[in-house]
Design a protein around this motif. Structure first.
Motif, PDB file in Angstrom:
ATOM      1  N   TYR A  59       7.779   4.218   5.805  1.00 52.52           N
ATOM      2  CA  TYR A  59       6.440   4.276   5.227  1.00 52.52           C
ATOM      3  C   TYR A  59       6.328   5.643   4.572  1.00 52.52           C
ATOM      4  CZ  TYR A  59       4.709   0.344   8.071  1.00 52.52           C
ATOM      5  OH  TYR A  59       4.493  -0.881   8.637  1.00 52.52           O
ATOM      6  N   ASP A  61       3.659   8.162   1.842  1.00 51.34           N
ATOM      7  CA  ASP A  61       2.381   8.311   1.148  1.00 51.34           C
ATOM      8  C   ASP A  61       2.606   8.942  -0.217  1.00 51.34           C
ATOM      9  OD1 ASP A  61       0.976   7.356   3.350  1.00 51.34           O
ATOM     10  OD2 ASP A  61       0.692   9.356   4.188  1.00 51.34           O
ATOM     11  N   LYS A  98       6.496  -2.308  -0.754  1.00 53.26           N
ATOM     12  CA  LYS A  98       5.244  -3.008  -0.502  1.00 53.26           C
ATOM     13  C   LYS A  98       4.058  -2.059  -0.538  1.00 53.26           C
ATOM     14  CE  LYS A  98       7.088  -6.848   2.114  1.00 53.26           C
ATOM     15  NZ  LYS A  98       6.789  -7.818   3.140  1.00 53.26           N
ATOM     16  N   ASP A  99       2.956  -2.584  -1.022  1.00 54.44           N
ATOM     17  CA  ASP A  99       1.654  -1.944  -0.958  1.00 54.44           C
ATOM     18  C   ASP A  99       0.846  -2.813  -0.004  1.00 54.44           C
ATOM     19  OD1 ASP A  99      -0.842  -0.806  -1.311  1.00 54.44           O
ATOM     20  OD2 ASP A  99      -1.111  -1.569  -3.344  1.00 54.44           O
ATOM     21  N   ILE A 104       5.443  -5.203  -4.270  1.00 53.38           N
ATOM     22  CA  ILE A 104       5.188  -4.751  -5.647  1.00 53.38           C
ATOM     23  C   ILE A 104       6.475  -4.476  -6.413  1.00 53.38           C
ATOM     24  CG2 ILE A 104       2.896  -3.858  -5.132  1.00 53.38           C
ATOM     25  CD1 ILE A 104       4.210  -1.016  -5.188  1.00 53.38           C
ATOM     26  N   THR A 126       9.191  -1.742 -10.059  1.00 50.65           N
ATOM     27  CA  THR A 126       7.937  -2.400  -9.712  1.00 50.65           C
ATOM     28  C   THR A 126       7.644  -3.561 -10.657  1.00 50.65           C
ATOM     29  OG1 THR A 126       6.629  -0.832 -11.003  1.00 50.65           O
ATOM     30  CG2 THR A 126       6.910  -0.346  -8.666  1.00 50.65           C
ATOM     31  N   VAL A 130      -0.074  -0.577  -9.621  1.00 49.96           N
ATOM     32  CA  VAL A 130      -0.882  -0.173  -8.470  1.00 49.96           C
ATOM     33  C   VAL A 130      -1.685   1.058  -8.874  1.00 49.96           C
ATOM     34  CG1 VAL A 130      -0.845   0.653  -6.083  1.00 49.96           C
ATOM     35  CG2 VAL A 130       0.875  -0.991  -6.849  1.00 49.96           C
ATOM     36  N   LEU A 132      -3.930   4.434  -8.096  1.00 54.62           N
ATOM     37  CA  LEU A 132      -4.058   5.466  -7.075  1.00 54.62           C
ATOM     38  C   LEU A 132      -5.322   6.267  -7.364  1.00 54.62           C
ATOM     39  CD1 LEU A 132      -0.709   5.187  -7.542  1.00 54.62           C
ATOM     40  CD2 LEU A 132      -0.800   6.854  -5.716  1.00 54.62           C
ATOM     41  N   LYS A 138      -1.941   7.055  -0.710  1.00 52.06           N
ATOM     42  CA  LYS A 138      -1.705   5.608  -0.692  1.00 52.06           C
ATOM     43  C   LYS A 138      -0.376   5.390   0.013  1.00 52.06           C
ATOM     44  CE  LYS A 138      -2.403   1.522  -3.123  1.00 52.06           C
ATOM     45  NZ  LYS A 138      -3.519   0.783  -2.579  1.00 52.06           N
ATOM     46  N   THR A 139      -0.364   4.513   1.002  1.00 55.52           N
ATOM     47  CA  THR A 139       0.843   4.290   1.793  1.00 55.52           C
ATOM     48  C   THR A 139       1.634   3.098   1.261  1.00 55.52           C
ATOM     49  OG1 THR A 139      -0.225   5.197   3.754  1.00 55.52           O
ATOM     50  CG2 THR A 139       1.735   3.862   4.117  1.00 55.52           C
ATOM     51  N   PHE A 140       2.923   3.314   1.068  1.00 59.58           N
ATOM     52  CA  PHE A 140       3.853   2.277   0.634  1.00 59.58           C
ATOM     53  C   PHE A 140       4.911   2.085   1.716  1.00 59.58           C
ATOM     54  CE2 PHE A 140       2.055   4.057  -3.194  1.00 59.58           C
ATOM     55  CZ  PHE A 140       1.747   2.932  -3.936  1.00 59.58           C
ATOM     56  N   THR A 141       5.530   0.916   1.733  1.00 61.47           N
ATOM     57  CA  THR A 141       6.519   0.574   2.745  1.00 61.47           C
ATOM     58  C   THR A 141       7.814   0.116   2.090  1.00 61.47           C
ATOM     59  OG1 THR A 141       4.676  -0.316   4.029  1.00 61.47           O
ATOM     60  CG2 THR A 141       6.871  -0.771   4.850  1.00 61.47           C
TER      61      THR A 141
END
Length: 178
Positions: A59, A61, A98-99, A104, A126, A130, A132, A138-141
């Motif tokens: 994860y 940010d 992922k968002d 994404i 992508t 997305v 911001l 904003k957290t992405f995975t």
């Protein structure tokens, strides 16, 4: 003849003084429009895991000083490092960005050197934009099938470190133990 030579030399001198020098030319470049910041998210996983079909391995940010966003086609480079525990047959395994619950972007895993199963990479592009919000993280995975990319050594720790890079910024996640 002397006047022609003098005029030619004067023209060359004037032309040289009017041409932009390295410092002047560099000074004409504007600042980047996006000042990305990437940090490890507090929710990034760590500790002992069992390999599975869909693991969230990192994860992270991202924040921007002004409202902006990730456009369609943004590029992320994801790197994986282990102590020779990557599966040489893992090429082509999907790596997802992922968002939240929304994918994404995706890329495919490949070993950096097929004869050395300690480093792998994936380029994620992508497929969705997305937005911001200025100053808000904003957290992405990053998720993948760890049972496909790792060769599990029964009874041994299999460390996996994940790193992601975007727009000249990078973040390295916790070393996960599988």
């Amino acid at each position: 003849m002397k006047k022609l030579l003098a005029l030619t030399m004067l023209s060359a001198l004037l032309l040289t003084s009017c041409m932009p020098q390295g410092e002047d030319l560099q000074g004409r470049f504007g600042k980047p429009t996006k000042a990305w910041e990437m940090t490890l998210s507090p929710s990034s996983p760590s500790g002992a895991y069992a390999v599975s079909a869909s693991d969230s391995v990192l994860y992270f940010d991202m924040t921007l000083p002004t409202d902006n966003g990730l456009t369609l086609g943004s590029i992320f480079i994801v790197s994986f490092a282990t102590d020779l525990d990557l599966d040489p047959l893992a090429d082509g395994t999907t790596i997802s960005l992922k968002d939240g619950a929304t994918t994404i972007g995706t890329g495919t895993f490949a070993l950096v050197d097929p004869s050395n199963p300690s480093e792998g990479t994936a380029v994620i592009t992508t497929t969705k934009a997305v937005s911001l919000t200025a100053g808000t993280a904003k957290t992405f995975t990053i998720t993948t099938n760890t049972s496909e990319i790792l060769t599990e050594d029964a009874g041994d720790d299999d460390p996996l470190t994940v790193r992601v890079e975007h727009n000249g910024k990078s973040v390295t996640g916790n070393a996960l133990i599988y």
